[in-house]
Design a protein around this motif. Structure first.
Motif, mmCIF file in Angstrom:
data_model
loop_
_atom_site.group_PDB
_atom_site.id
_atom_site.type_symbol
_atom_site.label_atom_id
_atom_site.label_comp_id
_atom_site.label_asym_id
_atom_site.label_seq_id
_atom_site.Cartn_x
_atom_site.Cartn_y
_atom_site.Cartn_z
ATOM 1 N N HIS A 174 3.704 -4.947 7.397
ATOM 2 C CA HIS A 174 4.757 -4.265 6.640
ATOM 3 C C HIS A 174 5.979 -3.942 7.505
ATOM 4 O O HIS A 174 6.874 -3.218 7.064
ATOM 5 C CB HIS A 174 4.209 -2.959 6.029
ATOM 6 N N GLY A 175 6.040 -4.460 8.729
ATOM 7 C CA GLY A 175 7.187 -4.232 9.598
ATOM 8 C C GLY A 175 7.367 -2.792 10.002
ATOM 9 O O GLY A 175 8.496 -2.336 10.225
ATOM 10 N N GLY A 176 6.272 -2.051 10.109
ATOM 11 C CA GLY A 176 6.359 -0.624 10.401
ATOM 12 C C GLY A 176 5.790 -0.248 11.753
ATOM 13 O O GLY A 176 5.726 -1.060 12.676
ATOM 14 N N SER A 177 5.372 1.012 11.857
ATOM 15 C CA SER A 177 4.836 1.534 13.125
ATOM 16 C C SER A 177 3.673 2.472 12.832
ATOM 17 O O SER A 177 3.567 3.046 11.742
ATOM 18 C CB SER A 177 5.930 2.267 13.909
ATOM 19 N N LEU A 178 2.814 2.616 13.842
ATOM 20 C CA LEU A 178 1.636 3.480 13.731
ATOM 21 C C LEU A 178 1.575 4.358 14.964
ATOM 22 O O LEU A 178 1.599 3.853 16.090
ATOM 23 C CB LEU A 178 0.365 2.628 13.607
ATOM 24 N N ARG A 179 1.524 5.671 14.759
ATOM 25 C CA ARG A 179 1.447 6.568 15.911
ATOM 26 C C ARG A 179 0.471 7.702 15.625
ATOM 27 O O ARG A 179 0.135 7.963 14.469
ATOM 28 C CB ARG A 179 2.813 7.118 16.276
ATOM 29 N N PHE A 180 0.045 8.358 16.727
ATOM 30 C CA PHE A 180 -1.004 9.367 16.624
ATOM 31 C C PHE A 180 -0.546 10.649 17.321
ATOM 32 O O PHE A 180 0.060 10.607 18.390
ATOM 33 C CB PHE A 180 -2.298 8.872 17.288
ATOM 34 N N GLU A 181 -0.861 11.778 16.702
ATOM 35 C CA GLU A 181 -0.613 13.099 17.280
ATOM 36 C C GLU A 181 -1.919 13.888 17.200
ATOM 37 O O GLU A 181 -2.543 13.950 16.144
ATOM 38 C CB GLU A 181 0.494 13.834 16.518
ATOM 39 N N SER A 182 -2.309 14.436 18.343
ATOM 40 C CA SER A 182 -3.614 15.120 18.334
ATOM 41 C C SER A 182 -3.682 16.187 19.411
ATOM 42 O O SER A 182 -3.017 16.083 20.452
ATOM 43 C CB SER A 182 -4.726 14.091 18.548
ATOM 44 N N LYS A 183 -4.473 17.239 19.118
ATOM 45 C CA LYS A 183 -4.801 18.278 20.082
ATOM 46 C C LYS A 183 -6.301 18.503 20.024
ATOM 47 O O LYS A 183 -6.874 18.644 18.945
ATOM 48 C CB LYS A 183 -4.064 19.582 19.770
ATOM 49 N N VAL A 184 -6.921 18.516 21.184
ATOM 50 C CA VAL A 184 -8.374 18.685 21.246
ATOM 51 C C VAL A 184 -8.754 20.042 20.662
ATOM 52 O O VAL A 184 -8.189 21.076 21.038
ATOM 53 C CB VAL A 184 -8.867 18.562 22.702
ATOM 54 N N GLY A 185 -9.698 20.015 19.716
ATOM 55 C CA GLY A 185 -10.172 21.231 19.070
ATOM 56 C C GLY A 185 -9.353 21.663 17.883
ATOM 57 O O GLY A 185 -9.750 22.606 17.173
ATOM 58 N N GLU A 186 -8.209 21.008 17.637
ATOM 59 C CA GLU A 186 -7.362 21.414 16.516
ATOM 60 C C GLU A 186 -7.246 20.336 15.444
ATOM 61 O O GLU A 186 -7.025 20.647 14.278
ATOM 62 C CB GLU A 186 -5.959 21.774 17.015
ATOM 63 N N GLY A 187 -7.332 19.076 15.814
ATOM 64 C CA GLY A 187 -7.264 18.023 14.821
ATOM 65 C C GLY A 187 -6.307 16.918 15.204
ATOM 66 O O GLY A 187 -5.676 16.945 16.269
ATOM 67 N N THR A 188 -6.198 15.942 14.316
ATOM 68 C CA THR A 188 -5.413 14.739 14.581
ATOM 69 C C THR A 188 -4.567 14.405 13.358
ATOM 70 O O THR A 188 -4.979 14.626 12.222
ATOM 71 C CB THR A 188 -6.332 13.551 14.907
ATOM 72 N N THR A 189 -3.369 13.862 13.618
ATOM 73 C CA THR A 189 -2.491 13.349 12.557
ATOM 74 C C THR A 189 -2.174 11.901 12.834
ATOM 75 O O THR A 189 -1.710 11.576 13.934
ATOM 76 C CB THR A 189 -1.196 14.165 12.462
ATOM 77 N N VAL A 190 -2.433 11.045 11.844
ATOM 78 C CA VAL A 190 -2.093 9.643 11.947
ATOM 79 C C VAL A 190 -0.888 9.385 11.050
ATOM 80 O O VAL A 190 -0.925 9.716 9.859
ATOM 81 C CB VAL A 190 -3.270 8.737 11.531
ATOM 82 N N ILE A 191 0.192 8.823 11.615
ATOM 83 C CA ILE A 191 1.425 8.600 10.868
ATOM 84 C C ILE A 191 1.682 7.092 10.808
ATOM 85 O O ILE A 191 1.851 6.441 11.860
ATOM 86 C CB ILE A 191 2.623 9.311 11.520
ATOM 87 N N ALA A 192 1.698 6.546 9.605
ATOM 88 C CA ALA A 192 1.967 5.120 9.405
ATOM 89 C C ALA A 192 3.252 4.961 8.604
ATOM 90 O O ALA A 192 3.345 5.460 7.477
ATOM 91 C CB ALA A 192 0.810 4.456 8.680
ATOM 92 N N GLU A 193 4.254 4.300 9.212
ATOM 93 C CA GLU A 193 5.505 4.029 8.515
ATOM 94 C C GLU A 193 5.499 2.569 8.069
ATOM 95 O O GLU A 193 5.358 1.661 8.891
ATOM 96 C CB GLU A 193 6.701 4.300 9.418
ATOM 97 N N LEU A 194 5.583 2.337 6.773
ATOM 98 C CA LEU A 194 5.577 1.005 6.195
ATOM 99 C C LEU A 194 6.996 0.675 5.754
ATOM 100 O O LEU A 194 7.541 1.313 4.865
ATOM 101 C CB LEU A 194 4.607 0.938 5.018
ATOM 102 N N ARG A 195 7.624 -0.312 6.404
ATOM 103 C CA ARG A 195 9.019 -0.642 6.122
ATOM 104 C C ARG A 195 9.142 -2.069 5.601
ATOM 105 O O ARG A 195 9.785 -2.926 6.174
ATOM 106 C CB ARG A 195 9.864 -0.466 7.389
ATOM 107 N N GLY A 196 8.461 -2.289 4.484
ATOM 108 C CA GLY A 196 8.533 -3.604 3.845
ATOM 109 C C GLY A 196 9.771 -3.810 3.021
ATOM 110 O O GLY A 196 10.050 -4.924 2.550
ATOM 111 N N GLY A 197 10.569 -2.747 2.814
ATOM 112 C CA GLY A 197 11.806 -2.848 2.065
ATOM 113 C C GLY A 197 11.745 -2.019 0.785
ATOM 114 O O GLY A 197 10.694 -1.651 0.301
ATOM 115 N N ALA A 198 12.943 -1.729 0.278
ATOM 116 C CA ALA A 198 13.035 -0.948 -0.957
ATOM 117 C C ALA A 198 12.760 -1.864 -2.155
ATOM 118 O O ALA A 198 13.078 -3.055 -2.132
ATOM 119 C CB ALA A 198 14.408 -0.306 -1.095
ATOM 120 N N ALA A 199 12.194 -1.289 -3.192
ATOM 121 C CA ALA A 199 11.873 -2.085 -4.397
ATOM 122 C C ALA A 199 13.087 -2.223 -5.280
ATOM 123 O O ALA A 199 13.945 -1.348 -5.326
ATOM 124 C CB ALA A 199 10.728 -1.424 -5.158
#
Length: 466
Positions: free
Chosen positions: A441-466
């Protein structure tokens, strides 16, 4: 032949042509100018003598030309040094002669009223300018030959030529030294470029050329450095890809070997009939469990291969409807495990491949569920619309991930805790599959996390506007 030597030879050739032609032409023009002045002076002197003889001959009553001879003698004494030889003669006899031994008579006797001019040489390599003319005396024609010594002009020209030759040799030597030095300075960047290219060819990919000028050579050096940097980056990426492939093959072999070893071991025990009924049941359950893990592993690998080799066509879809529809199906299963699955979605449309996006969400949610370690918790899903796509973020309050492991999360078979992941049935391919889906989808995948607090996975999908 080296380029600097070619430049030196070209400069020497140019100097030889310009200095040689120019110097030779200057000496020649100067010599001819001096010779023309000598000819004009000699002609005037000759006309003076010839006019004097005509006056004397007209006034004389003698028939033996005694007065004419005496006049010539007196003129020779008075003008000693003006001419070097003089002769007066008729067709049959010599009337008067003064130092005329080296003066030859002309091949053809001159006509009355004419004056011929010629160049002659003496026995001592001297140079004479000879003039011949005729005058009428009574009923007979007298011929007058005069010679002027112009050897000094030829000697001066020869001296100039010798001086010019030595100056030319000195200039050529100086030009050769300066040209070679200048060529060495100008070609020094090219030599450094050559040395750098050989160093890179030998494997020193970090080699660069120092750029000190803003001319064309400096431009070539900068382009060379840019090429070397791009090549180093490409080689580095290839090495990283080869390392990842090597790790992938090693991990795959290990992941496949572990369940196969267990399956073969338990199968051999069952075949040997050394287990009781309860143990046989446990062994069969373990064989089924490990078989399912192998099946899951092969399915994940197949999905990765399909994504890498096939072109995926995107279509207009609503991320909000897709997320909420998928959450409605999975929410009861998670609620039964004490996990709350909530969604916050922004309405909109963009270009997606719905099945792949569903696979992305399922894998990320499954990882979030496993991060709870069997306890209750919450998984929060957020969908935001972008100008050219959408942003999906999944947050959990699980155990978290160490910072040094974040950059390896999407590598195949990578697991933060191998023993816990294997016990939970994980193959370490879920996030690798997510990375491939995001790339499609021409995007990016990144991760944010803190031990003992949790994790956030962020996926940006840039396939274009409909």
């Amino acid at each position: 032949m080296k380029f600097r030597l070619k430049i030196t030879l070209c400069m020497l050739g140019l100097l030889s042509v310009l200095f040689g032609v120019g110097g030779g032409l200057l000496i020649t023009l100067s010599f001819h100018d001096s010779l023309e002045r000598e000819e004009a002076s000699a002609y005037n002197a000759y006309q003076m003598v010839l006019g004097t003889l005509q006056i004397v001959n007209a006034a004389s009553e003698q028939t033996d030309y005694a007065d004419v001879s005496e006049t010539l003698r007196q003129l020779s004494e008075q003008n000693e040094g003006s001419w070097s030889a003089l002769r007066l003669y008729t067709a049959s006899q010599t009337v008067y002669e003064h130092d005329a031994a080296d003066l030859d008579r002309p091949d053809e006797l001159p006509a009355l009223g004419s004056c011929s001019m010629r160049h002659a040489t003496t026995d001592g390599d001297g140079h004479l300018l000879a003039l011949s003319g005729a005058l009428e005396a009574d009923d007979e024609t007298l011929y007058l030959d005069m010679a002027f010594d112009v050897s000094s002009l030829f000697e001066a020209r020869q001296a100039q030529l010798w001086t010019y030759q030595w100056v030319f040799l000195l200039m050529a030597a100086l030009c050769a030294v300066l040209s070679y030095t200048l060529a060495r300075v100008l070609t020094a960047p090219l030599v450094r470029l050559s040395e750098a290219s050989r160093s890179i060819a030998a494997g020193q990919l970090s080699t660069r050329v120092r750029v000190r000028t803003e001319d064309e050579v400096g431009l070539v050096a900068r382009d060379f450095n840019a090429m070397a940097e791009a090549m180093e980056e490409n080689v580095s990426r290839l090495e990283e890809a080869a390392a990842r492939q090597e790790r992938f093959m090693g991990s795959f072999a290990h992941e496949a070997k572990t369940p196969l070893t267990s399956i073969i071991g338990y199968g051999d025990l069952i075949r040997g009939q050394v287990l009781n009924a309860e143990e046989q049941t446990q062994a069969a359950d373990y064989i089924v469990s490990e078989g399912k893990r192998l099946e899951n592993l092969s399915a994940k690998l197949l999905e990765l291969l399909v994504l890498k080799r096939e072109d995926v066509s995107l279509s207009a879809a609503s991320p909000s409807a897709l997320v909420q529809g998928l959450a409605a199906r999975w929410e009861p299963l998670y609620r039964a495990q004490g996990i709350e699955l909530s969604c916050e979605c922004e309405e909109g449309w963009c270009m997606l491949e719905p099945d792949l996006v569903k696979s992305l969400l399922v894998n990320v949610w499954d990882n979030a569920r496993k991060a709870m370690d069997g306890r209750s918790g919450s998984i929060r899903v957020r969908c935001e619309m972008l100008v050219d796509g959408c942003r999906l973020s999944v947050s959990d309050d699980g155990r978290g991930i160490p910072p040094d492991a974040l950059e390896h999360l999407d590598e195949a078979f990578f697991r933060v805790d191998k023993s816990r992941a294997r016990a939970q049935g994980g193959a370490g391919l879920g996030l690798s599959l997510c990375r491939e889906i995001v790339d499609v989808h021409g995007g990016s995948l990144r991760f944010e996390s803190k031990v003992g607090e949790g994790t956030t996975v962020i996926a940006e999908l840039r396939g274009g506007a409909a």
